[in-house]
Design a protein around this motif. Structure first.
Motif, PDB file in Angstrom:
ATOM      1  N   ILE A 148       0.755  -1.163   0.184  1.00  0.00           N
ATOM      2  CA  ILE A 148       0.109  -0.160  -0.049  1.00  0.00           C
ATOM      3  C   ILE A 148       0.860   1.067  -0.045  1.00  0.00           C
ATOM      4  CG2 ILE A 148      -1.699   1.019   1.453  1.00  0.00           C
ATOM      5  CD1 ILE A 148      -2.746  -1.385   2.652  1.00  0.00           C
ATOM      6  N   ASN A 149       0.694   2.177  -0.864  1.00  0.00           N
ATOM      7  CA  ASN A 149       1.352   3.233  -0.920  1.00  0.00           C
ATOM      8  C   ASN A 149       0.415   4.501  -1.255  1.00  0.00           C
ATOM      9  OD1 ASN A 149       3.551   5.291  -1.391  1.00  0.00           O
ATOM     10  ND2 ASN A 149       3.241   4.949  -3.733  1.00  0.00           N
ATOM     11  N   ASN A 150       0.545   5.558  -0.343  1.00  0.00           N
ATOM     12  CA  ASN A 150      -0.356   6.701  -0.529  1.00  0.00           C
ATOM     13  C   ASN A 150      -1.729   6.361  -1.035  1.00  0.00           C
ATOM     14  OD1 ASN A 150       1.714   8.625   0.031  1.00  0.00           O
ATOM     15  ND2 ASN A 150       2.593   8.413  -2.078  1.00  0.00           N
ATOM     16  N   SER A 151      -2.451   5.710  -0.001  1.00  0.00           N
ATOM     17  CA  SER A 151      -3.733   5.020  -0.347  1.00  0.00           C
ATOM     18  C   SER A 151      -4.786   5.466   1.032  1.00  0.00           C
ATOM     19  CB  SER A 151      -3.938   3.690  -0.777  1.00  0.00           C
ATOM     20  OG  SER A 151      -3.232   3.693  -2.005  1.00  0.00           O
ATOM     21  N   ILE A 152      -6.061   5.096   0.582  1.00  0.00           N
ATOM     22  CA  ILE A 152      -7.185   5.227   1.784  1.00  0.00           C
ATOM     23  C   ILE A 152      -7.984   3.777   1.478  1.00  0.00           C
ATOM     24  CG2 ILE A 152      -9.238   6.137   2.457  1.00  0.00           C
ATOM     25  CD1 ILE A 152      -8.330   8.772   1.554  1.00  0.00           C
ATOM     26  N   VAL A 153      -7.842   3.050   2.480  1.00  0.00           N
ATOM     27  CA  VAL A 153      -8.479   1.695   2.413  1.00  0.00           C
ATOM     28  C   VAL A 153      -9.557   1.617   3.693  1.00  0.00           C
ATOM     29  CG1 VAL A 153      -6.538   0.591   1.206  1.00  0.00           C
ATOM     30  CG2 VAL A 153      -6.785   0.479   3.749  1.00  0.00           C
ATOM     31  N   GLY A 154     -10.525   0.855   3.696  1.00  0.00           N
ATOM     32  CA  GLY A 154     -11.725   0.438   4.654  1.00  0.00           C
ATOM     33  C   GLY A 154     -10.844  -0.292   5.768  1.00  0.00           C
ATOM     34  N   THR A 155      -9.966  -1.545   5.281  1.00  0.00           N
ATOM     35  CA  THR A 155      -9.380  -1.967   6.224  1.00  0.00           C
ATOM     36  C   THR A 155      -8.420  -3.073   5.490  1.00  0.00           C
ATOM     37  OG1 THR A 155      -9.284  -3.711   8.388  1.00  0.00           O
ATOM     38  CG2 THR A 155     -10.999  -3.927   6.669  1.00  0.00           C
ATOM     39  N   PHE A 156      -7.519  -3.675   5.920  1.00  0.00           N
ATOM     40  CA  PHE A 156      -6.835  -4.778   5.316  1.00  0.00           C
ATOM     41  C   PHE A 156      -6.381  -6.116   6.279  1.00  0.00           C
ATOM     42  CE2 PHE A 156      -3.468  -1.614   6.773  1.00  0.00           C
ATOM     43  CZ  PHE A 156      -2.734  -2.553   7.694  1.00  0.00           C
ATOM     44  N   ASN A 157      -6.250  -7.114   5.441  1.00  0.00           N
ATOM     45  CA  ASN A 157      -5.914  -8.389   6.103  1.00  0.00           C
ATOM     46  C   ASN A 157      -4.857  -9.069   5.214  1.00  0.00           C
ATOM     47  OD1 ASN A 157      -5.439 -10.607   7.734  1.00  0.00           O
ATOM     48  ND2 ASN A 157      -7.318 -11.419   7.693  1.00  0.00           N
ATOM     49  N   SER A 158      -3.765  -9.409   5.637  1.00  0.00           N
ATOM     50  CA  SER A 158      -2.764 -10.119   4.576  1.00  0.00           C
ATOM     51  C   SER A 158      -1.593 -10.947   5.524  1.00  0.00           C
ATOM     52  CB  SER A 158      -1.975  -9.252   3.668  1.00  0.00           C
ATOM     53  OG  SER A 158      -1.343  -9.673   2.783  1.00  0.00           O
ATOM     54  N   GLN A 159      -1.084 -11.860   4.810  1.00  0.00           N
ATOM     55  CA  GLN A 159      -0.097 -12.482   5.314  1.00  0.00           C
ATOM     56  C   GLN A 159       1.191 -11.533   5.654  1.00  0.00           C
ATOM     57  OE1 GLN A 159       0.608 -15.778   6.073  1.00  0.00           O
ATOM     58  NE2 GLN A 159       2.474 -15.424   6.820  1.00  0.00           N
ATOM     59  N   GLU A 160       1.533 -10.620   4.564  1.00  0.00           N
ATOM     60  CA  GLU A 160       2.590  -9.689   4.635  1.00  0.00           C
ATOM     61  C   GLU A 160       2.015  -8.451   4.181  1.00  0.00           C
ATOM     62  OE1 GLU A 160       7.032  -9.123   2.681  1.00  0.00           O
ATOM     63  OE2 GLU A 160       5.812 -10.933   2.171  1.00  0.00           O
ATOM     64  N   VAL A 161       2.421  -7.208   4.789  1.00  0.00           N
ATOM     65  CA  VAL A 161       1.906  -5.980   4.551  1.00  0.00           C
ATOM     66  C   VAL A 161       3.065  -4.807   4.603  1.00  0.00           C
ATOM     67  CG1 VAL A 161       0.557  -3.961   5.039  1.00  0.00           C
ATOM     68  CG2 VAL A 161      -0.384  -6.409   5.735  1.00  0.00           C
ATOM     69  N   TYR A 171     -11.866   2.315   8.927  1.00  0.00           N
ATOM     70  CA  TYR A 171     -12.377   1.561  10.012  1.00  0.00           C
ATOM     71  C   TYR A 171     -11.391   1.348  11.073  1.00  0.00           C
ATOM     72  CZ  TYR A 171     -15.879   0.736   6.171  1.00  0.00           C
ATOM     73  OH  TYR A 171     -16.689   0.955   5.363  1.00  0.00           O
ATOM     74  N   PRO A 172     -11.757   0.906  12.366  1.00  0.00           N
ATOM     75  CA  PRO A 172     -10.868   1.103  13.354  1.00  0.00           C
ATOM     76  C   PRO A 172      -9.700   0.243  13.331  1.00  0.00           C
ATOM     77  CG  PRO A 172     -13.105   0.882  14.055  1.00  0.00           C
ATOM     78  CD  PRO A 172     -13.220   0.806  12.690  1.00  0.00           C
ATOM     79  N   SER A 173      -9.904  -0.949  12.537  1.00  0.00           N
ATOM     80  CA  SER A 173      -8.792  -2.094  12.776  1.00  0.00           C
ATOM     81  C   SER A 173      -8.420  -2.605  11.670  1.00  0.00           C
ATOM     82  CB  SER A 173      -9.461  -3.196  13.705  1.00  0.00           C
ATOM     83  OG  SER A 173      -9.734  -2.811  15.049  1.00  0.00           O
ATOM     84  N   ALA A 174      -7.200  -3.027  11.566  1.00  0.00           N
ATOM     85  CA  ALA A 174      -6.402  -3.766  10.437  1.00  0.00           C
ATOM     86  C   ALA A 174      -5.478  -4.958  10.847  1.00  0.00           C
ATOM     87  CB  ALA A 174      -6.081  -2.802   9.209  1.00  0.00           C
ATOM     88  N   PHE A 175      -4.953  -5.956  10.096  1.00  0.00           N
ATOM     89  CA  PHE A 175      -4.638  -7.060  10.503  1.00  0.00           C
ATOM     90  C   PHE A 175      -3.496  -7.612   9.553  1.00  0.00           C
ATOM     91  CE2 PHE A 175      -9.082  -6.928  11.719  1.00  0.00           C
ATOM     92  CZ  PHE A 175      -8.756  -7.175  13.211  1.00  0.00           C
ATOM     93  N   SER A 176      -2.434  -8.270   9.968  1.00  0.00           N
ATOM     94  CA  SER A 176      -1.399  -8.697   9.248  1.00  0.00           C
ATOM     95  C   SER A 176      -0.874  -9.907  10.194  1.00  0.00           C
ATOM     96  CB  SER A 176      -0.329  -7.705   9.045  1.00  0.00           C
ATOM     97  OG  SER A 176       0.613  -8.127   8.313  1.00  0.00           O
ATOM     98  N   VAL A 177      -0.606 -10.826   9.481  1.00  0.00           N
ATOM     99  CA  VAL A 177      -0.072 -12.223  10.108  1.00  0.00           C
ATOM    100  C   VAL A 177       1.302 -11.876  10.590  1.00  0.00           C
ATOM    101  CG1 VAL A 177       0.697 -14.512   9.663  1.00  0.00           C
ATOM    102  CG2 VAL A 177      -1.483 -13.752   8.656  1.00  0.00           C
ATOM    103  N   GLU A 178       2.255 -11.259   9.880  1.00  0.00           N
ATOM    104  CA  GLU A 178       3.372 -10.931  10.067  1.00  0.00           C
ATOM    105  C   GLU A 178       3.408  -9.406  10.291  1.00  0.00           C
ATOM    106  OE1 GLU A 178       6.238 -11.609   6.855  1.00  0.00           O
ATOM    107  OE2 GLU A 178       5.678 -13.479   6.621  1.00  0.00           O
TER     108      GLU A 178
END
Length: 323
Positions: A148-161, A171-178
Motif C-alpha cells: 500500500i502506497n499513498n492510499s485510503i482503504v477501509g481495512t486490510f488483512n494479509s500475510q505480509e503488509v 475503519y478502526p482495525s486492520a490485521f497482518s499475520v506478520e
C-alpha cells in the motif's frame, strides 16, 4: 455512438459502440476471444473474454466483467472508465492509468491485482495486491502479500503488509499475520473519527473529531481471527477500536460518515440518487464521481483533516458509568 462492431479471426473490437446485450462467447471457438475496448463504449450486459483489454475511455460496463487470463486497463488510457458491477480474472487485474482514475463500483477478485489511481467501492481479493494512490471503500484482503502506497482503504488483512507514503484507514482495525513492514517515511492514519461528511459538504469539522496517527513502528497487539473453515489464525492487530468505543461512550457528537461511505460503496445498487445539505442550505449530491474526487482530495492534501484534539479522562469515565 455508432453501432459498428469489428470482429477479426480472434478478437472482438469495440469502439464508438453502445451494446445492449451481453458480450459472451456463443461457440467454443469464441472462448479464446479477446475483447478489446478502444473508447466511447457502453456495454449493458455482462462481458467475458480470454482477455479483456481497455485501451481508452470513456467506457462504462454496466454488468459484471471477467477476463479469464487478464483484465487490463492501459496505463495511457484517458476519459472515465467505470465498472458498475464486479470485475474478476483467474489471473491478473491491472489498472495503472497515469492520467485517469478508473472507478470500480463493486468487488475485484483475481490472483494478482495491481491498481494505480483507482477508486473501488467494494472489496479487493487476491493472493498479491499492489495499491498506489488508490481509494478502497471496503477491505483489502491478500492471502500472500499486500503493498500500500499513498492510499485510503477501509481495512486490510494479509500475510505480509508493506506500507509506504501516507495511508489512511476508514475503519478502526486492520490485521497482518506478520508485523507490518513500513518504510522509514511511511505513516498510517485512522480517520474513523474524522468528520468526513462535514468536510464533504465544505462545512467546519465538529469538535472532538479528527484523524489519529497509528503506531506502526512498535510491536503491535496480537489477536485471534476465525477463518471460514473454523481455523483460528493468530494475527497482529493495528487498531484504534478502544478510542472509538470510548468516544461513543463519552457522548461525542455522532458523525454521518456512514452515509458518505455507504453511498460510495453501494452506488451501483441504489435505486435513486441521494443528496445532503450543508450549513448554507446548498444541496450536494452523494454521487460516485463526486465521492471519488473528495477522497482523492484527501490523498492529495487539498482537503486537510485535523488531528483529533483532547484526551479521554478514564477516571471520569469510570465514575460516569459506575465502574
Amino acid at each position: 455512438m455508432t453501432e459498428e462492431i469489428r470482429i477479426d479471426s480472434k478478437d472482438l473490437i469495440l469502439k464508438d459502440n453502445k451494446v445492449a446485450s451481453a458480450v459472451l462467447p456463443q461457440t467454443t471457438a469464441q472462448l479464446g476471444r479477446t475483447v478489446i475496448i478502444e473508447g466511447n463504449v457502453e456495454v449493458y450486459g455482462a462481458v467475458y473474454g480470454e482477455k479483456v483489454l481497455i485501451h481508452d475511455g470513456p467506457c462504462e460496463m454496466r454488468k459484471a466483467v471477467f477476463g479469464k487470463e487478464e483484465l487490463l486497463i492501459d496505463p495511457t488510457s484517458k476519459g472515465d472508465i467505470i465498472f458498475r458491477e464486479s470485475a474478476g480474472s483467474n489471473q491478473v487485474i491491472s489498472s495503472t492509468s497515469i492520467s485517469g482514475r478508473v472507478i470500480f463500483c463493486s468487488d475485484l477478485n483475481a490472483k494478482r491485482i495491481t491498481l494505480r489511481n483507482c477508486f473501488v467501492g467494494g472489496c479487493v481479493y487476491a493472493d498479491d495486491i499492489q495499491l498506489d494512490n488508490c481509494v478502497v471503500i471496503g477491505g483489502v484482503f491478500a492471502s500472500k502479500k499486500l503493498e500500500i502506497n499513498n492510499s485510503i482503504v477501509g481495512t486490510f488483512n494479509s500475510q505480509e503488509v508493506l506500507l509506504d507514503g501516507t495511508d489512511y484507514l476508514l475503519y478502526p482495525s486492520a490485521f497482518s499475520v506478520e508485523p507490518i513492514k513500513p518504510t522509514a517515511t511511511a505513516k498510517l492514519f485512522n480517520i474513523t473519527l474524522a468528520d468526513l461528511m462535514d468536510l464533504y459538504k465544505c462545512d467546519p469539522e465538529k469538535e472532538y473529531t479528527g484523524l489519529i496517527e497509528m503506531d506502526i513502528q512498535s510491536k503491535p497487539q496480537k489477536a485471534n481471527l476465525k477463518a471460514d473453515d473454523g481455523t483460528i489464525l493468530l494475527v497482529h492487530s493495528y487498531s484504534v477500536a478502544g478510542k472509538v468505543l470510548v468516544a461513543d461512550l463519552d457522548d461525542f457528537k455522532k458523525l454521518d460518515n456512514h452515509f458518505l461511505i455507504n453511498a460510495g460503496a453501494l452506488s451501483s445498487q441504489l435505486l435513486r440518487a441521494y443528496d445532503v445539505k450543508n450549513s448554507k442550505g446548498e444541496t450536494i449530491p452523494l454521487e460516485i464521481t463526486r465521492i471519488r474526487d473528495f477522497f482523492f482530495s484527501i490523498l492529495s492534501g487539498s482537503i486537510q483533516i485535523r488531528a483529533i484534539e483532547g484526551s479521554i479522562d478514564f477516571e471520569a469515565l469510570k465514575k460516569k458509568f459506575g465502574a
